[in-house]
Design a protein around this motif. Structure first.
Motif, PDB file in Angstrom:
ATOM      1  N   THR A   1     -10.331  55.637  78.458  1.00  0.00           N
ATOM      2  CA  THR A   1     -11.085  57.223  78.034  1.00  0.00           C
ATOM      3  C   THR A   1     -11.429  57.997  79.235  1.00  0.00           C
ATOM      4  O   THR A   1     -11.507  59.156  78.842  1.00  0.00           O
ATOM      5  CB  THR A   1     -12.018  56.996  76.935  1.00  0.00           C
ATOM      6  N   HIS A   2     -11.233  57.547  80.413  1.00  0.00           N
ATOM      7  CA  HIS A   2     -11.762  57.979  81.609  1.00  0.00           C
ATOM      8  C   HIS A   2     -10.652  58.102  82.508  1.00  0.00           C
ATOM      9  O   HIS A   2      -9.788  57.079  82.688  1.00  0.00           O
ATOM     10  CB  HIS A   2     -13.003  57.700  82.105  1.00  0.00           C
ATOM     11  N   PRO A   3     -10.394  59.282  83.191  1.00  0.00           N
ATOM     12  CA  PRO A   3      -9.566  59.040  84.430  1.00  0.00           C
ATOM     13  C   PRO A   3      -9.850  58.165  85.648  1.00  0.00           C
ATOM     14  O   PRO A   3     -11.112  57.892  85.393  1.00  0.00           O
ATOM     15  CB  PRO A   3      -9.357  60.475  85.026  1.00  0.00           C
ATOM     16  N   SER A   4      -9.131  57.580  86.288  1.00  0.00           N
ATOM     17  CA  SER A   4      -9.465  56.769  87.508  1.00  0.00           C
ATOM     18  C   SER A   4     -10.479  57.554  88.468  1.00  0.00           C
ATOM     19  O   SER A   4     -10.279  58.760  88.341  1.00  0.00           O
ATOM     20  CB  SER A   4      -8.407  55.908  87.997  1.00  0.00           C
ATOM     21  N   ASN A   5     -11.287  56.756  89.059  1.00  0.00           N
ATOM     22  CA  ASN A   5     -12.086  57.642  89.898  1.00  0.00           C
ATOM     23  C   ASN A   5     -11.318  58.270  91.387  1.00  0.00           C
ATOM     24  O   ASN A   5     -11.498  59.523  91.645  1.00  0.00           O
ATOM     25  CB  ASN A   5     -13.086  56.571  90.727  1.00  0.00           C
ATOM     26  N   ASN A   6     -10.366  57.703  91.627  1.00  0.00           N
ATOM     27  CA  ASN A   6      -9.341  58.208  92.485  1.00  0.00           C
ATOM     28  C   ASN A   6      -8.807  59.537  91.952  1.00  0.00           C
ATOM     29  O   ASN A   6      -8.619  60.597  92.764  1.00  0.00           O
ATOM     30  CB  ASN A   6      -8.339  57.410  92.953  1.00  0.00           C
ATOM     31  N   ASN A   7      -8.102  59.378  90.720  1.00  0.00           N
ATOM     32  CA  ASN A   7      -7.656  60.858  89.936  1.00  0.00           C
ATOM     33  C   ASN A   7      -8.875  61.910  89.936  1.00  0.00           C
ATOM     34  O   ASN A   7      -8.580  63.171  89.989  1.00  0.00           O
ATOM     35  CB  ASN A   7      -7.180  60.402  88.885  1.00  0.00           C
ATOM     36  N   ARG A   8      -9.899  61.410  89.781  1.00  0.00           N
ATOM     37  CA  ARG A   8     -11.009  62.401  89.561  1.00  0.00           C
ATOM     38  C   ARG A   8     -11.198  63.027  90.904  1.00  0.00           C
ATOM     39  O   ARG A   8     -11.480  64.311  91.173  1.00  0.00           O
ATOM     40  CB  ARG A   8     -12.539  61.752  89.143  1.00  0.00           C
ATOM     41  N   ILE A   9     -11.378  62.037  92.104  1.00  0.00           N
ATOM     42  CA  ILE A   9     -11.603  62.851  93.322  1.00  0.00           C
ATOM     43  C   ILE A   9     -10.489  63.731  93.895  1.00  0.00           C
ATOM     44  O   ILE A   9     -10.961  64.842  94.364  1.00  0.00           O
ATOM     45  CB  ILE A   9     -11.636  61.679  94.350  1.00  0.00           C
ATOM     46  N   GLN A  10      -9.577  63.304  93.456  1.00  0.00           N
ATOM     47  CA  GLN A  10      -8.286  64.357  94.014  1.00  0.00           C
ATOM     48  C   GLN A  10      -8.362  65.759  93.215  1.00  0.00           C
ATOM     49  O   GLN A  10      -8.024  66.781  93.703  1.00  0.00           O
ATOM     50  CB  GLN A  10      -6.969  63.586  93.421  1.00  0.00           C
ATOM     51  N   ALA A  11      -8.639  65.563  91.772  1.00  0.00           N
ATOM     52  CA  ALA A  11      -8.934  66.962  91.032  1.00  0.00           C
ATOM     53  C   ALA A  11      -9.845  67.654  91.694  1.00  0.00           C
ATOM     54  O   ALA A  11      -9.846  68.859  91.508  1.00  0.00           O
ATOM     55  CB  ALA A  11      -8.912  66.525  89.533  1.00  0.00           C
ATOM     56  N   LEU A  12     -11.006  66.938  91.801  1.00  0.00           N
ATOM     57  CA  LEU A  12     -12.423  67.778  92.379  1.00  0.00           C
ATOM     58  C   LEU A  12     -11.967  68.475  93.755  1.00  0.00           C
ATOM     59  O   LEU A  12     -12.456  69.621  93.939  1.00  0.00           O
ATOM     60  CB  LEU A  12     -13.612  66.981  92.573  1.00  0.00           C
ATOM     61  N   GLU A  13     -11.255  67.631  94.534  1.00  0.00           N
ATOM     62  CA  GLU A  13     -10.999  68.306  95.766  1.00  0.00           C
ATOM     63  C   GLU A  13      -9.907  69.581  95.879  1.00  0.00           C
ATOM     64  O   GLU A  13     -10.267  70.328  96.494  1.00  0.00           O
ATOM     65  CB  GLU A  13     -10.251  67.025  96.782  1.00  0.00           C
ATOM     66  N   ALA A  14      -9.160  69.384  94.733  1.00  0.00           N
ATOM     67  CA  ALA A  14      -8.100  70.418  94.541  1.00  0.00           C
ATOM     68  C   ALA A  14      -8.811  71.914  94.319  1.00  0.00           C
ATOM     69  O   ALA A  14      -8.389  72.704  94.227  1.00  0.00           O
ATOM     70  CB  ALA A  14      -7.166  70.065  93.693  1.00  0.00           C
ATOM     71  N   HIS A  15     -10.075  71.575  93.614  1.00  0.00           N
ATOM     72  CA  HIS A  15     -10.786  72.738  93.281  1.00  0.00           C
ATOM     73  C   HIS A  15     -12.068  73.067  94.146  1.00  0.00           C
ATOM     74  O   HIS A  15     -12.998  73.858  93.490  1.00  0.00           O
ATOM     75  CB  HIS A  15     -11.373  72.549  91.762  1.00  0.00           C
ATOM     76  N   MET A  16     -12.072  72.609  95.218  1.00  0.00           N
ATOM     77  CA  MET A  16     -13.351  72.666  96.159  1.00  0.00           C
ATOM     78  C   MET A  16     -13.568  74.024  96.676  1.00  0.00           C
ATOM     79  O   MET A  16     -14.612  74.320  96.870  1.00  0.00           O
ATOM     80  CB  MET A  16     -13.133  71.556  97.098  1.00  0.00           C
ATOM     81  N   ASN A  17     -12.273  74.606  97.035  1.00  0.00           N
ATOM     82  CA  ASN A  17     -12.662  75.890  97.716  1.00  0.00           C
ATOM     83  C   ASN A  17     -13.018  76.772  96.744  1.00  0.00           C
ATOM     84  O   ASN A  17     -14.246  77.464  97.485  1.00  0.00           O
ATOM     85  CB  ASN A  17     -11.362  76.406  98.191  1.00  0.00           C
ATOM     86  N   LYS A  18     -12.847  76.964  95.551  1.00  0.00           N
ATOM     87  CA  LYS A  18     -13.576  77.684  94.796  1.00  0.00           C
ATOM     88  C   LYS A  18     -14.997  77.585  94.429  1.00  0.00           C
ATOM     89  O   LYS A  18     -15.885  78.243  94.577  1.00  0.00           O
ATOM     90  CB  LYS A  18     -12.848  77.935  93.298  1.00  0.00           C
ATOM     91  N   ALA A  19     -15.123  76.142  94.371  1.00  0.00           N
ATOM     92  CA  ALA A  19     -16.550  75.390  94.243  1.00  0.00           C
ATOM     93  C   ALA A  19     -17.627  75.877  95.432  1.00  0.00           C
ATOM     94  O   ALA A  19     -18.656  76.424  95.206  1.00  0.00           O
ATOM     95  CB  ALA A  19     -16.806  74.243  93.737  1.00  0.00           C
ATOM     96  N   MET A  20     -16.973  75.643  96.725  1.00  0.00           N
ATOM     97  CA  MET A  20     -17.632  76.289  97.774  1.00  0.00           C
ATOM     98  C   MET A  20     -18.039  77.806  97.831  1.00  0.00           C
ATOM     99  O   MET A  20     -19.061  78.080  98.285  1.00  0.00           O
ATOM    100  CB  MET A  20     -16.902  75.684  99.030  1.00  0.00           C
ATOM    101  N   GLN A  21     -17.076  78.656  97.138  1.00  0.00           N
ATOM    102  CA  GLN A  21     -17.549  80.057  97.100  1.00  0.00           C
ATOM    103  C   GLN A  21     -18.668  80.165  96.335  1.00  0.00           C
ATOM    104  O   GLN A  21     -19.593  80.974  96.457  1.00  0.00           O
ATOM    105  CB  GLN A  21     -16.145  80.768  96.982  1.00  0.00           C
ATOM    106  N   LEU A  22     -18.514  79.587  95.250  1.00  0.00           N
ATOM    107  CA  LEU A  22     -19.646  79.742  94.328  1.00  0.00           C
ATOM    108  C   LEU A  22     -20.938  79.188  94.696  1.00  0.00           C
ATOM    109  O   LEU A  22     -21.824  79.743  94.347  1.00  0.00           O
ATOM    110  CB  LEU A  22     -19.252  78.995  92.808  1.00  0.00           C
ATOM    111  N   TYR A  23     -20.880  78.146  95.642  1.00  0.00           N
ATOM    112  CA  TYR A  23     -22.187  77.517  96.171  1.00  0.00           C
ATOM    113  C   TYR A  23     -22.825  78.524  97.164  1.00  0.00           C
ATOM    114  O   TYR A  23     -23.844  78.646  97.180  1.00  0.00           O
ATOM    115  CB  TYR A  23     -21.687  76.346  96.705  1.00  0.00           C
TER     116      TYR A  23
END
Length: 269
Positions: free
Chosen positions: A235-257
Motif C-alpha cells: 500500500t506504500h511506494p518503496s522508499n527509493n521511489n519516495r525519495i526520487q519523488a521528493l527530490e523532483a519537487h525539492m526546488n519548489k519546497a526550498m523556495q517555500l522554506y
C-alpha cells in the motif's frame, strides 16, 4: 467471468462513483461518499479508543519535541480548517515506527518513531505527511473505496445466486483478489505519494528544511534493514521511489522554506 458480469460490475462501480466524485489537492479524481462532519466524528471516536487502549508516553522531553513540531505544522495557514476546533497531539508509548492523523484534528506519534527521526525537520516530514492525508480527504476516500468495492461485489454475488455454487464461489474469490490488487492498493499508493508531496510543502511552509525528508526515508530504510515489500503488492511506494519523488519537487519546497516567516527550533530528546 462472462462479459455481461464484467459489464454489471463496471456499471455498479460507475454509479457509486458518480454519487461522490471529488478532486484531490493535486487534481486526482477521488470518490468521497461521507460528509466532513461524519468523518470528524469517526476520527474523534477512533482517537478516543486509541488513547484508552494504548499506553501514553508521559516523558516530558518526548512530548515537548512532538508538540513543538506538530504545532508548527498545524499553524500553517489552511491546516486549521481540517480540524474540528483545534488539533490534538498525543505521544503513544510503543515501539512502532509510525504516526497518524485522523479527521477531526487528531495526531498520534508513537515513541518508536523518535529514534528514527533525528531532528525536528525529519519528524515534521512524518507529521506533515500524516496531516496531508487528512487535508487531501484520504480517510474519506479510503472508506468510500472500500464501501463501493464491497457493495459492488455484494450485488454481483447476489446476481450469481449468492455465490453458493462452487463456480460462483470461485468467481467471487477471484473478484475479491482482483479488486484488492487492481483497485484498492493502487489508490492507496497514489494517496501515499500525494501525502508525501503535501507533507513536503507543509514542512517547508512551517519553516523546516525540506531536504531532511529525503534523509528521513534513508533512516527508514536503515531501520527496516533494507527489507521492503514488493511495491506492486504494497500500500506504500518503496522508499527509493519516495525519495526520487521528493527530490523532483525539492526546488519548489526550498523556495517555500526560504520564504517561511519562522524556522522553529524543536530540540530532539
Amino acid at each position: 467471468m462472462t462479459r455481461s458480469m464484467h459489464r454489471l460490475l463496471a456499471i455498479i462501480l460507475f454509479a457509486v462513483a458518480l454519487a461522490g466524485c471529488a478532486t484531490s489537492p493535486t487534481g486526482r479524481s477521488q470518490l468521497k461518499m461521507f460528509s466532513p462532519q461524519k468523518m470528524a466524528a469517526m476520527g474523534d471516536q477512533s482517537y478516543a479508543q486509541l488513547k484508552q487502549k494504548t499506553p501514553i508516553d508521559h516523558n516530558a522531553a518526548d512530548n515537548r519535541f512532538v508538540e513543538c513540531v506538530a504545532h508548527a505544522i498545524t499553524a500553517v495557514p489552511g491546516v486549521e480548517q481540517a480540524a474540528d476546533g483545534s488539533w490534538h497531539v498525543t505521544v503513544f508509548k510503543s515501539k512502532q515506527i509510525n504516526a497518524f492523523a485522523l479527521p477531526g484534528g487528531n495526531i498520534g506519534v508513537y515513541s518508536g518513531l523518535l529514534p528514527v527521526t533525528k531532528n525536528g525537520a525529519q519528524l515534521a516530514a512524518v507529521i506533515g505527511h500524516e496531516v496531508g492525508h487528512v487535508l487531501a480527504g484520504h480517510p474519506n476516500e479510503r472508506m468510500s473505496e472500500q464501501y463501493a468495492t464491497q457493495g459492488g461485489l455484494s450485488v454481483l454475488s447476489a446476481f450469481l445466486g449468492g455465490g453458493s455454487s462452487g463456480g460462483g464461489q470461485a468467481i467471487m474469490s477471484a473478484l475479491g483478489v482482483g479488486a484488492q490488487v487492481g483497485i484498492l492498493l493502487p489508490f492507496s499508493r497514489a494517496q501515499e505519494s500525494e501525502a508525501d508531496l503535501i507533507g513536503l510543502e507543509l514542512m517547508a511552509r512551517a519553516g523546516f528544511d525540506p531536504r531532511q525528508s529525503v534523509q528521513l526515508w534513508k533512516n527508514m530504510t536503515a531501520a527496516s534493514n533494507g527489507q521492503q515489500p514488493n511495491p506492486f503488492l504494497s500500500t506504500h511506494p518503496s522508499n527509493n521511489n519516495r525519495i526520487q519523488a521528493l527530490e523532483a519537487h525539492m526546488n519548489k519546497a526550498m523556495q517555500l522554506y526560504q520564504q517561511a516567516p519562522r524556522h522553529p527550533s524543536c530540540p530532539h530528546p
